[in-house]
Each structure stands twice: as structure tokens, then as C-alpha cells.
Design an enzyme around this catalytic site. Structure first.
Site, PDB file in Angstrom:
ATOM      1  N   PRO A 160       2.593   1.162   2.900  1.00  0.00           N
ATOM      2  CA  PRO A 160       1.321   0.090   3.292  1.00  0.00           C
ATOM      3  C   PRO A 160       0.490   0.290   2.187  1.00  0.00           C
ATOM      4  CG  PRO A 160       2.062   1.574   5.159  1.00  0.00           C
ATOM      5  CD  PRO A 160       2.943   2.059   3.958  1.00  0.00           C
ATOM      6  N   CYS A 161      -0.405  -0.846   2.331  1.00  0.00           N
ATOM      7  CA  CYS A 161      -1.660  -0.751   1.241  1.00  0.00           C
ATOM      8  C   CYS A 161      -2.926  -0.249   2.172  1.00  0.00           C
ATOM      9  CB  CYS A 161      -1.944  -2.215   0.652  1.00  0.00           C
ATOM     10  SG  CYS A 161      -3.267  -2.247  -0.320  1.00  0.00           S
ATOM     11  N   GLN A 162      -3.427   0.841   1.692  1.00  0.00           N
ATOM     12  CA  GLN A 162      -4.425   1.290   2.416  1.00  0.00           C
ATOM     13  C   GLN A 162      -5.711   1.802   1.514  1.00  0.00           C
ATOM     14  OE1 GLN A 162      -1.731   4.143   3.990  1.00  0.00           O
ATOM     15  NE2 GLN A 162      -2.423   3.562   5.988  1.00  0.00           N
TER      16      GLN A 162
ATOM     17  N   TYR B 250      -7.352   4.484  -0.568  1.00  0.00           N
ATOM     18  CA  TYR B 250      -6.517   5.658  -1.349  1.00  0.00           C
ATOM     19  C   TYR B 250      -7.589   6.851  -1.704  1.00  0.00           C
ATOM     20  CZ  TYR B 250      -2.586   2.678  -0.849  1.00  0.00           C
ATOM     21  OH  TYR B 250      -1.333   1.972  -0.564  1.00  0.00           O
TER      22      TYR B 250
ATOM     23  N   ASN C  59       4.821  -2.776  -2.816  1.00  0.00           N
ATOM     24  CA  ASN C  59       3.620  -3.104  -2.162  1.00  0.00           C
ATOM     25  C   ASN C  59       3.032  -4.359  -2.242  1.00  0.00           C
ATOM     26  OD1 ASN C  59       0.622  -2.234  -1.416  1.00  0.00           O
ATOM     27  ND2 ASN C  59       1.567  -0.201  -1.252  1.00  0.00           N
TER      28      ASN C  59
END
Length: 462
Positions: free
Chosen positions: A95-97, A99, A138
Site C-alpha cells: 500500500p501507498c502510505q 513513510y 505500487n
């Protein structure tokens, strides 16, 4: 070197299907080119049944860790990374979160990111198992996030790879631009340990080792991006003058990077020893284009997928705009696809009392046969502006996509998600879950196209 794989955030097995050229359900029971030694799939939102994991197990069976335990359906945060079996290739669509990190250590050793951020589990696995090769997927916005500090998140990922001794290539790929059936842009990352034969081969072919200075390196790395790198070999691009390759450098410390780093990453690039080389490339493809019409079902389709006229239109089918600054529509009129996908003007009031007019343009009500599908989201099939609506090939009536058509849009075998193995019993997956699985998946065709290059790389390691 054995072709062994660890598949993280496995979903219903997109990477595994791609690496093993699985085109039918029957193919899943045949001997595989790539041996999956362990996988991980856990969905915190599924409280009772882990539908994706149970679909994966139904098709492939499970895998045990080094203690002989099945930890494939545990929260990856809690999995002991040292117990994961050794593997040559680590893959996953994570998942793209956000960071960002709380540490200001000079290196990533002992670094802790925000709780629940799954990138740090990938990093911990890399540190524990030291896989020679890594292939990750991603969303395309990864290279630009967050909006307040463009490129920081991707920079953190690259710096982690740098500190663990990897070289990284990346490419944002739109599947439709290479002939596939969906306009879906995704960032792919291929990382390889600096001590592999492949790393040495790539650098030698580009003459990087024998050159010195940024300008000389710019010309040599351009070859990796444009011709002899992993993505350039798998997905050709048009020629580009090396002067358009932009150079940057990652800060030494991840903490410093988290606080202040910002960089405009282009859709292609390489990271070598902390140096960034990036360029905007254009796909080179003139082959067949698979369209939505090519993958649609041609036989009888269950009536549940057809849209009643009163839910489709609230007025003449020719109307594509609504202006509620002049006349308000009823709730029933708004609950139609014509309204949802049409252009709108609506009077609204902000929290501070300011009144304004919200407006948006129209999108096509019916998706045409002669183009690839639009990007499929997890909301596919719900009453959403982004949901596909098609004209049934047999009856001409307007309907939603079927689960089989969604599977085909992502390159999975037909009915791949139809059944799951739940507590030893074969159970049909609910239609809404099947739609979610496909909205969350990757385009399997892209992994299939990368596989021959991956095979050659790994087999050449000896």
C-alpha cells in the site's frame, strides 16, 4: 541460483500467476517455473473470513515457515522475519502510505517507521533474508508523495535500499500503453543486490564503472534507463538524449531525508550508491491493442448485473448536464447513473459559511468496446462515478461488469476468485468481494512480460 519467491501482500496471487504464466485455473495445478516458498496475505477489514487469503490457498495451497508453522494469514507486523524461508526474489504490491520516520539515525540500522506502515516490514525482511532480487508494485503517485514534500516517501524507500546494499531501477508503467486491456498506471521497483552478477553486468554494459564525474555517469546511466536495464529490456521506450537525465543525491541520514528531502522523480530512473538518475520516458509499442470489447462475455449474463431504466436515467438519455443552481433535483433523480456521471453545478456552503458553486465535468456513461478499460478501483460495481458501465454484447442492454470480466481486465484466469477454501470447505466468494479483489490487484500481464527477463537474470547467477 534457484527461482524461489516470497510473495508479500499477495492478494489472490497476481505475482504468482504472472511469474508462472497461469492463464487458466487448470494451470495453477501444474508444476511452476518459480517456487513460492512463503507468502503473506492478511486483510484487517475482513473480521470473519479472510477472502483473499482463502482464495489464494484454494488455488495454490499454503506455505510453512522455518518452524513448520503456517503464518501466511498473520499480520505481517507480527511475523518473525527470521522464520521466513530463504528466497531469491521478494515480490509484493504494498500500500501507498506516509513513510516518514521518527528517527534521525545516520543509517537505516534500527530505524523505526510509523506503526502499521508496511514498507518497514519489507525493509525488515530484506535485512533478515538478504534476497538478491526484489520486484515491487505500487500506485503511480508513490514517486510524488506526499504533496507537501514531493518525492520524500520514494526517497526514503530508495535510501533504505541504498543502506542495505542494493541498486534500484523504477518505471511507471501504464498497461494499456503496451497493448493490454486496462489503462492502469503503476510504479514498479526492481532492486538487485550490489554483489550479484547482474549488478556488475548492468554497470559494465553501461560503462558506468570506468567513467567518472556526474556528466559521464549521466550518459552511462542513460543506457540503463533506455536500453539495457531491467525495465528497458522488458518494456522498451523511445530514444532520449542523455542530457534529459536529471541527477540528484539522497541525504546520508534517513531522518534528515524524512524531515527535509524533496525531489521531482520522473517516470523512469535508477538509484546507484545514493545517486539518483531520472528521466521522463515514452513507451515504444506498436503492436495489438486489447480492448474492453475483447474481454467481455458474449453469452448469457445474470440479470443482477443489468441496470433498470429508472436507475440509469432520470430524464432524456441525451442529457449530460445538471444545473442545481437553477432547479434542485429530487433524491431519486440523483440516485441515477445519468446524474452521477454527468456534469454538475451545485450550490454548497463551506464550514466558515462561505457559499460557493461546486462543479464537475461529464464522463462517458457507457464505456465503449474499442478502448482498453479505465483504471479499475476497489469501488468497482458500487454506485460510484468510476464504475464501468457497458452495453451487453448479446442483448445490447446496459449493465455493470461481471466478476469474470473484472478478472480478465486484470489478466487473471476467468473465475479465478469464484471459490475459496474456508476452514477446509470450498465456499463461493461473494460478488462484492470478488470485485474488491480485482480493484485491489495488479495487471498480471505485466508480470508475465517481465518474467522471461527475470528468469534469464536469476539463471545467469549460477
Amino acid at each position: 541460483m534457484k527461482k524461489t519467491v516470497c510473495e508479500l501482500f499477495a492478494g489472490v496471487g497476481g505475482f504468482r500467476c504472472g511469474l508462472n504464466s497461469i492463464s487458466t485455473i487448470e494451470d495453477a495445478s501444474k508444476p511452476e517455473k518459480w517456487e513460492t516458498v512463503w507468502f503473506s496475505q492478511w486483510e484487517p477489514a475482513d473480521k470473519k473470513t479472510q477472502w483473499a487469503h482463502d482464495c489464494y490457498v484454494n488455488r495454490f495451497g499454503t506455505c510453512l515457515d522455518l518452524d513448520g508453522k503456517d503464518t501466511t494469514n498473520e499480520d505481517i507486523n507480527a511475523v518473525e522475519k527470521a522464520k521466513i524461508p530463504e528466497h531469491t526474489l521478494l515480490v509484493g504490491g504494498f500500500p501507498c502510505q506516509d513513510y516518514s520516520v521518527a528517527s534521525t539515525l545516520a543509517t537505516s540500522k534500527g530505524l523505526e517507521g510509523k506503526k502499521g506502515i508496511l514498507w518497514w516490514d519489507i525493509r525488515d525482511i530484506l535485512e533478515a533474508k538478504n534476497a538478491p532480487f526484489v520486484l515491487l508494485e505500487n500506485v503511480d503517485r508513490l514517486i510524488k508523495s506526499p504533496a507537501s514534500q514531493r518525492g520524500r516517501d520514494f526517497g526514503i524507500i530508495l535510501a533504505c535500499f541504498r543502506d542495505l546494499g542494493y541498486t534500484v531501477e523504477w518505471r511507471v508503467i501504464n498497461a494499456a500503453e503496451y497493448g493490454y486491456q486496462q489503462r492502469r498506471r503503476r510504479t514498479f521497483i526492481f532492486a538487485y543486490r550490489n554483489d550479484t552478477k547482474y549488478a556488475k553486468k548492468v554497470l559494465e554494459e553501461a560503462n558506468y564503472i570506468s567513467m567518472h564525474g556526474d556528466e559521464m555517469h549521466r550518459h552511462s546511466v542513460a543506457k540503463i534507463i533506455l536500453s539495457n536495464g531491467f525495465f528497458a529490456t522488458s518494456f522498451p521506450v523511445d530514444p532520449l538524449d542523455a542530457k534529459y537525465v536529471k541527477i540528484g543525491e539522497l541525504p546520508k541520514g534517513i531522518g534528515e531525508l524524512s524531515e527535509s528531502f524533496s525531489f521531482t522523480f520522473e517516470n523512469s530512473g535508477v538509484m546507484l550508491d545514493g545517486k539518483i538518475y531520472t528521466a521522463k520516458t515514452v513507451p515504444s509499442y506498436d503492436g495489438k491493442q486489447i480492448t474492453l470489447g475483447d474481454i467481455m462475455e458474449t453469452g448469457d449474463v445474470d440479470k443482477q448485473f443489468f441496470i433498470p431504466r429508472e436507475k440509469l436515467y432520470y430524464t432524456s438519455p441525451d442529457v449530460t448536464h445538471s444545473d442545481e443552481t437553477k432547479q434542485k433535483l429530487t433524491k431519486e433523480e440523483r440516485q441515477t447513473w445519468q446524474y452521477l456521471k454527468g456534469a454538475k453545478k451545485i450550490c454548497r456552503t463551506a464550514a466558515n459559511g462561505h457559499e460557493y458553486v461546486f462543479s464537475e465535468g461529464p464522463i462517458s456513461l457507457v464505456d465503449e468496446y474499442d478502448k482498453p478499460a479505465r483504471t479499475m478501483l476497489t469501488s468497482e460495481g458500487s454506485f460510484s462515478r468510476t464504475t464501468h458501465i457497458v452495453r451487453d454484447k448479446q442483448t445490447g442492454d446496459i449493465r455493470l461488469l461481471t466478476p469474470v470480466e473484472m478478472e480478465r481486465i486484470q489478466g487473471f484466469p476467468s473465475d479465478w476468485t469464484k471459490e475459496c477454501l474456508v476452514n477446509g470447505e470450498t465456499v463461493e466468494m461473494p460478488v462484492n468481494k470478488r470485485k474488491f479483489m480485482m480493484g485491489n490487484a495488479l495487471v498480471v500481464n505485466l508480470i508475465k512480460q517481465m518474467e522471461p527477463v527475470l528468469s534469464e537474470i536469476v539463471e545467469s547467477e549460477g
